[in-house]
Design a protein around this motif. Sequence first.
Motif, PDB file in Angstrom:
ATOM      1  N   SER A 230       0.792  -1.398  -0.030  1.00  0.00           N
ATOM      2  CA  SER A 230      -0.033   0.069   0.002  1.00  0.00           C
ATOM      3  C   SER A 230       0.794   1.294  -0.092  1.00  0.00           C
ATOM      4  CB  SER A 230      -0.957  -0.087   1.135  1.00  0.00           C
ATOM      5  OG  SER A 230      -0.216   0.209   2.422  1.00  0.00           O
ATOM      6  N   SER A 231       2.039   1.140   0.527  1.00  0.00           N
ATOM      7  CA  SER A 231       2.872   2.608   0.432  1.00  0.00           C
ATOM      8  C   SER A 231       2.972   3.077  -0.838  1.00  0.00           C
ATOM      9  CB  SER A 231       4.310   1.988   1.227  1.00  0.00           C
ATOM     10  OG  SER A 231       5.070   1.029   0.399  1.00  0.00           O
TER      11      SER A 231
ATOM     12  N   VAL B  47      -4.560   1.543  -6.188  1.00  0.00           N
ATOM     13  CA  VAL B  47      -5.805   0.281  -6.241  1.00  0.00           C
ATOM     14  C   VAL B  47      -7.135   1.088  -6.080  1.00  0.00           C
ATOM     15  CG1 VAL B  47      -4.655  -1.593  -5.272  1.00  0.00           C
ATOM     16  CG2 VAL B  47      -5.353   0.115  -3.618  1.00  0.00           C
ATOM     17  N   ASN B  48      -7.192   2.230  -5.600  1.00  0.00           N
ATOM     18  CA  ASN B  48      -8.393   3.026  -5.369  1.00  0.00           C
ATOM     19  C   ASN B  48      -8.770   3.438  -6.951  1.00  0.00           C
ATOM     20  OD1 ASN B  48      -8.637   2.583  -2.717  1.00  0.00           O
ATOM     21  ND2 ASN B  48      -6.639   3.783  -2.507  1.00  0.00           N
TER      22      ASN B  48
ATOM     23  N   GLU C 156      -6.622   3.786 -13.495  1.00  0.00           N
ATOM     24  CA  GLU C 156      -5.065   3.602 -13.706  1.00  0.00           C
ATOM     25  C   GLU C 156      -4.668   2.045 -14.182  1.00  0.00           C
ATOM     26  OE1 GLU C 156      -3.055   5.447 -10.365  1.00  0.00           O
ATOM     27  OE2 GLU C 156      -4.331   7.067 -10.594  1.00  0.00           O
ATOM     28  N   TRP C 157      -5.597   1.132 -14.032  1.00  0.00           N
ATOM     29  CA  TRP C 157      -5.051  -0.332 -13.871  1.00  0.00           C
ATOM     30  C   TRP C 157      -5.086  -0.873 -15.472  1.00  0.00           C
ATOM     31  CZ3 TRP C 157      -2.038  -3.124 -10.675  1.00  0.00           C
ATOM     32  CH2 TRP C 157      -1.790  -2.478  -9.578  1.00  0.00           C
ATOM     33  N   GLN C 158      -6.223  -0.136 -16.087  1.00  0.00           N
ATOM     34  CA  GLN C 158      -6.637  -0.762 -17.314  1.00  0.00           C
ATOM     35  C   GLN C 158      -5.418  -0.849 -18.368  1.00  0.00           C
ATOM     36  OE1 GLN C 158      -9.454  -2.285 -17.059  1.00  0.00           O
ATOM     37  NE2 GLN C 158      -9.506  -0.979 -15.072  1.00  0.00           N
ATOM     38  N   SER C 159      -4.641  -0.063 -18.436  1.00  0.00           N
ATOM     39  CA  SER C 159      -3.556  -0.195 -19.460  1.00  0.00           C
ATOM     40  C   SER C 159      -2.717  -1.441 -18.891  1.00  0.00           C
ATOM     41  CB  SER C 159      -2.662   1.081 -19.621  1.00  0.00           C
ATOM     42  OG  SER C 159      -2.196   1.244 -18.347  1.00  0.00           O
TER      43      SER C 159
ATOM     44  N   VAL D 280      -5.361  -7.356  -5.106  1.00  0.00           N
ATOM     45  CA  VAL D 280      -4.973  -6.069  -6.153  1.00  0.00           C
ATOM     46  C   VAL D 280      -6.040  -6.598  -7.494  1.00  0.00           C
ATOM     47  CG1 VAL D 280      -3.529  -5.110  -7.684  1.00  0.00           C
ATOM     48  CG2 VAL D 280      -2.864  -5.485  -5.360  1.00  0.00           C
ATOM     49  N   LEU D 281      -5.891  -7.580  -7.799  1.00  0.00           N
ATOM     50  CA  LEU D 281      -6.493  -8.044  -9.042  1.00  0.00           C
ATOM     51  C   LEU D 281      -8.036  -7.854  -8.757  1.00  0.00           C
ATOM     52  CD1 LEU D 281      -4.683 -11.084 -10.116  1.00  0.00           C
ATOM     53  CD2 LEU D 281      -4.531  -8.953 -11.241  1.00  0.00           C
TER      54      LEU D 281
END
Length: 106
Positions: free
Chosen positions: A34-35, A51-52, A56-59, A101-102
């Motif tokens: 989390s850091s 993660v929030n 940002e994760w889609q790429s 995360v996933l």
Amino acid sequence: MRVVEVRAAVFALVVGFLSLSAMAGEAAFEKVCSSCHSGGFKGMVTGAPNVNEREEWQSFHASKNEEEMRQVVMQGLNDHKPKGGCKKCSDSEINAAIDYVLSVTK
Ligand code: HEC
């Protein structure tokens, strides 16, 4: 025990186990990842996806499958240290953190 009771007991065990491992994943995430991955200062500096912020994760999801992501985290890549830098963490702890995360970024 009757069959119905056995089924109920097995069901309760499985559900209990699943929610326990989900909690373990979140706990390991909080401790190790989390850091960088919760949008704080370190996340900004390293460019780690938050993660929030599912966006940002889609790429990342577009360019890698689950196994490849697992490999990045386990073995490290560029700025990503092996196991997120937690040398003493067990594989199962890190895998649980990756599962977490996933589950929240897909
Ligand atoms: C020191 C900061 C840092 C820590 C700690 C860290 N990460 Fe990362 N993580 C990053 C950065 C930076 C990236 C983006 C890497 C890139 O540009 O490909 C990343 C990317 C990822 C990715 C996407 C991988 C990819 O390339 O598709 C996953 C999944 C991930 N991290 C999971 C974790 C987990 C789980 C932990 C804890 C065990 C963790 N990270 C700990 C900085 C960190």
